[in-house]
Write a protein that holds these residues in place. Structure first.
Motif, PDB file in Angstrom:
ATOM      1  N   THR A 190      52.440-113.373 -89.884  1.00 11.13           N
ATOM      2  CA  THR A 190      52.828-111.961 -89.749  1.00 11.13           C
ATOM      3  C   THR A 190      53.988-111.817 -88.771  1.00 11.13           C
ATOM      4  OG1 THR A 190      52.073-109.768 -89.100  1.00 11.13           O
ATOM      5  CG2 THR A 190      51.097-111.601 -87.924  1.00 11.13           C
TER       6      THR A 190
ATOM      7  N   SER B 167      50.199-108.639 -93.086  1.00 10.23           N
ATOM      8  CA  SER B 167      49.322-109.672 -93.653  1.00 10.23           C
ATOM      9  C   SER B 167      48.011-109.057 -94.112  1.00 10.23           C
ATOM     10  CB  SER B 167      49.123-110.862 -92.716  1.00 10.23           C
ATOM     11  OG  SER B 167      48.778-110.459 -91.447  1.00 10.23           O
TER      12      SER B 167
ATOM     13  N   ASP C 106      44.510-118.000 -91.607  1.00 12.50           N
ATOM     14  CA  ASP C 106      45.211-116.835 -91.080  1.00 12.50           C
ATOM     15  C   ASP C 106      45.871-117.239 -89.762  1.00 12.50           C
ATOM     16  OD1 ASP C 106      46.021-114.411 -90.075  1.00 12.50           O
ATOM     17  OD2 ASP C 106      44.201-113.342 -90.679  1.00 12.50           O
TER      18      ASP C 106
ATOM     19  N   SER D 176      53.952-109.137 -86.940  1.00 19.05           N
ATOM     20  CA  SER D 176      53.398-108.118 -86.044  1.00 19.05           C
ATOM     21  C   SER D 176      53.155-108.602 -84.619  1.00 19.05           C
ATOM     22  CB  SER D 176      52.055-107.620 -86.585  1.00 19.05           C
ATOM     23  OG  SER D 176      52.212-107.033 -87.842  1.00 19.05           O
TER      24      SER D 176
ATOM     25  N   TYR E   3      48.434-115.641 -85.188  1.00 23.91           N
ATOM     26  CA  TYR E   3      48.720-115.911 -83.769  1.00 23.91           C
ATOM     27  C   TYR E   3      49.254-117.332 -83.540  1.00 23.91           C
ATOM     28  CZ  TYR E   3      46.018-111.658 -83.467  1.00 23.91           C
ATOM     29  OH  TYR E   3      45.586-110.370 -83.643  1.00 23.91           O
TER      30      TYR E   3
HETATM   31  C1  LIG Z   1      43.691-112.379 -87.566  1.00 22.17           C
HETATM   32  C2  LIG Z   1      44.565-111.275 -88.006  1.00 22.17           C
HETATM   33  N1  LIG Z   1      45.064-111.298 -89.246  1.00 22.17           N
HETATM   34  C3  LIG Z   1      45.855-110.313 -89.708  1.00 22.17           C
HETATM   35  C4  LIG Z   1      46.172-109.231 -88.908  1.00 22.17           C
HETATM   36  C5  LIG Z   1      46.995-108.119 -89.484  1.00 22.17           C
HETATM   37  O1  LIG Z   1      48.317-108.329 -89.284  1.00 22.17           O
HETATM   38  P1  LIG Z   1      49.397-107.388 -89.960  1.00 22.17           P
HETATM   39  O2  LIG Z   1      49.884-106.485 -88.894  1.00 22.17           O
HETATM   40  O3  LIG Z   1      50.449-108.350 -90.453  1.00 22.17           O
HETATM   41  O4  LIG Z   1      48.743-106.666 -91.083  1.00 22.17           O
HETATM   42  C6  LIG Z   1      45.686-109.150 -87.621  1.00 22.17           C
HETATM   43  C7  LIG Z   1      46.010-107.995 -86.768  1.00 22.17           C
HETATM   44  O5  LIG Z   1      45.519-107.786 -85.722  1.00 22.17           O
HETATM   45  C8  LIG Z   1      44.852-110.198 -87.163  1.00 22.17           C
HETATM   46  O6  LIG Z   1      44.318-110.161 -85.938  1.00 22.17           O
END
Ligand SMILES: Cc1ncc(COP(=O)(O)O)c(C=O)c1O
Length: 348
Positions: free
Chosen positions: A205, A85, A179, A207, A182
């Motif tokens: 995401t 993301s 965003d 992740s 989480y």
């Molecule tokens: C609020 C937020 N947005 C985006 C990301 C990035 O995620 P990605 O791993 O998909 O790039 C993070 C990663 O810690 C995050 O905390």
């Protein structure tokens, strides 16, 4: 002599949490998931033939976007996918914000929002969260081209109810990017608002809840025209084949992800009560991390001492956060180890 473009000389880079060079660390600093991804992810990757490997991946990642559309109840044309993301966030600024326009973001929040505005030499404005890290009234009168709002917010862990987000979308004159990195750890998501809020973009995401930080896949859900604009800006092959397959497989096993989320949410309760017993003020969290305020001043020495003891947590040398640690919810064992070391350091 520096050849850097002039405006970049003053940009403070986004510094992600440190990766230990050697093993043996308990890593609670970058909000990774402590549990493995679905076994289906590995099965999918193993199916790839040498012949398939030789060729470029689908630049339109059609199988993955169809799967995302099905899972989140949107049209396939409403799905944009990026190399994490972080790439989607970057493309939002590059696609939608001109140099004489402004990115707005809440503070404190994910540091990358401000960095991206500065890197792209567009205007930026921080809207200060209130004393409880909730959205202030002022957010509803802000103006700008693109507003970034973490929901739940990093590093505070607070979520914003969908009806409040709806109000924010109606009051903000530009695009609102929420965003939701989480969101699976919380109870609120704004996907249902997409139908009515034409200026809303939701970022997700793989992740965090899906345990796939290494594959770098994130996506945006938005109105078709906005997705088409992003498609014109992206690199042709911005999501590699293995990542497309891994993400698709992860989405075919939502039960696995949800079971991991449940474990993490349970451990979060243990972490919060353990930290509170040590005298920390712990902010309520709807994420896989907690923000804990150390009542005796700067939290930097604690962060340093934990690192010396091979436990990594996140310390931000930033206004309103100097006395805080952001701690990722690990396994029960990792959280126990952290609390034990903190007890020893604080002589409690
Ligand atoms: C609020 C937020 N947005 C985006 C990301 C990035 O995620 P990605 O791993 O998909 O790039 C993070 C990663 O810690 C995050 O905390």
């Amino acid at each position: 002599m520096s050849y850097t473009r002039k405006h970049l000389a003053t940009v403070e880079g986004y510094v992600p949490g440190e990766q230990p060079a050697e093993g043996g660390f308990i890593k609670l600093n970058t909000n990774e998931n402590p549990y493995p991804p679905s076994p289906r992810v590995f099965e999918a990757i193993q199916q790839v033939t040498p012949e398939r490997m030789r060729k470029y991946p689908d630049p339109l990642y059609r199988r993955l976007s169809a799967k995302i559309a099905q899972v989140y109840g949107v049209k396939q044309e409403q799905v944009f996918i990026g190399n994490g993301s972080d790439e989607v966030l970057s493309l939002l600024v590059r696609t939608f914000v001109d140099p004489d326009e402004k990115v707005v973001y809440t503070y404190p929040s994910y540091v990358l929002y401000e960095t991206l505005a500065r890197l792209n030499a567009v205007g930026c404005e921080a809207v200060e969260l209130d004393e409880n890290f909730d959205l202030p009234k002022r957010a509803f009168s802000a103006g700008g081209k693109l507003l970034f709002v973490g929901n739940p917010n990093n590093p505070t862990g607070r979520g914003i109810p969908a009806d409040t987000m709806g109000r924010l979308c109606r009051s903000f004159p530009g695009l609102v990017a929420t965003d939701e990195a989480y969101a699976d750890f919380s109870n609120s998501s704004c996907v249902s608002l997409l139908r009515d809020c034409q200026n809303l973009m939701i970022l997700r995401t793989f992740s965090k809840s899906f345990s796939l930080a290494s594959i770098r896949v994130g996506f945006a859900l938005a109105r078709e025209e906005l997705v088409a604009d992003l498609m014109r800006m992206k690199d042709s092959y911005n999501v590699n084949l293995l990542s497309q397959l891994a993400a698709e497989a992860a989405l075919s096993d939502l039960e696995h992800m949800r079971a991991n989320v449940l474990k993490i949410v349970r451990t979060r309760t243990l972490l919060i009560s353990g930290l509170a017993a040590l005298g920390f003020v712990v902010y309520p969290s709807e994420s896989n991390f907690v923000l804990a305020k150390y009542p005796n001043g700067s939290a930097r020495p604690l962060y340093e001492e934990l690192k010396r003891r091979k436990i990594l947590v996140r310390y931000f040398p930033l206004r309103r956060l100097e006395d805080c640690l952001r701690i990722t919810v690990g396994t029960d064992g990792e959280v126990d180890a952290l609390l034990k070391e903190l007890r020893d350091i604080l002589k409690k």
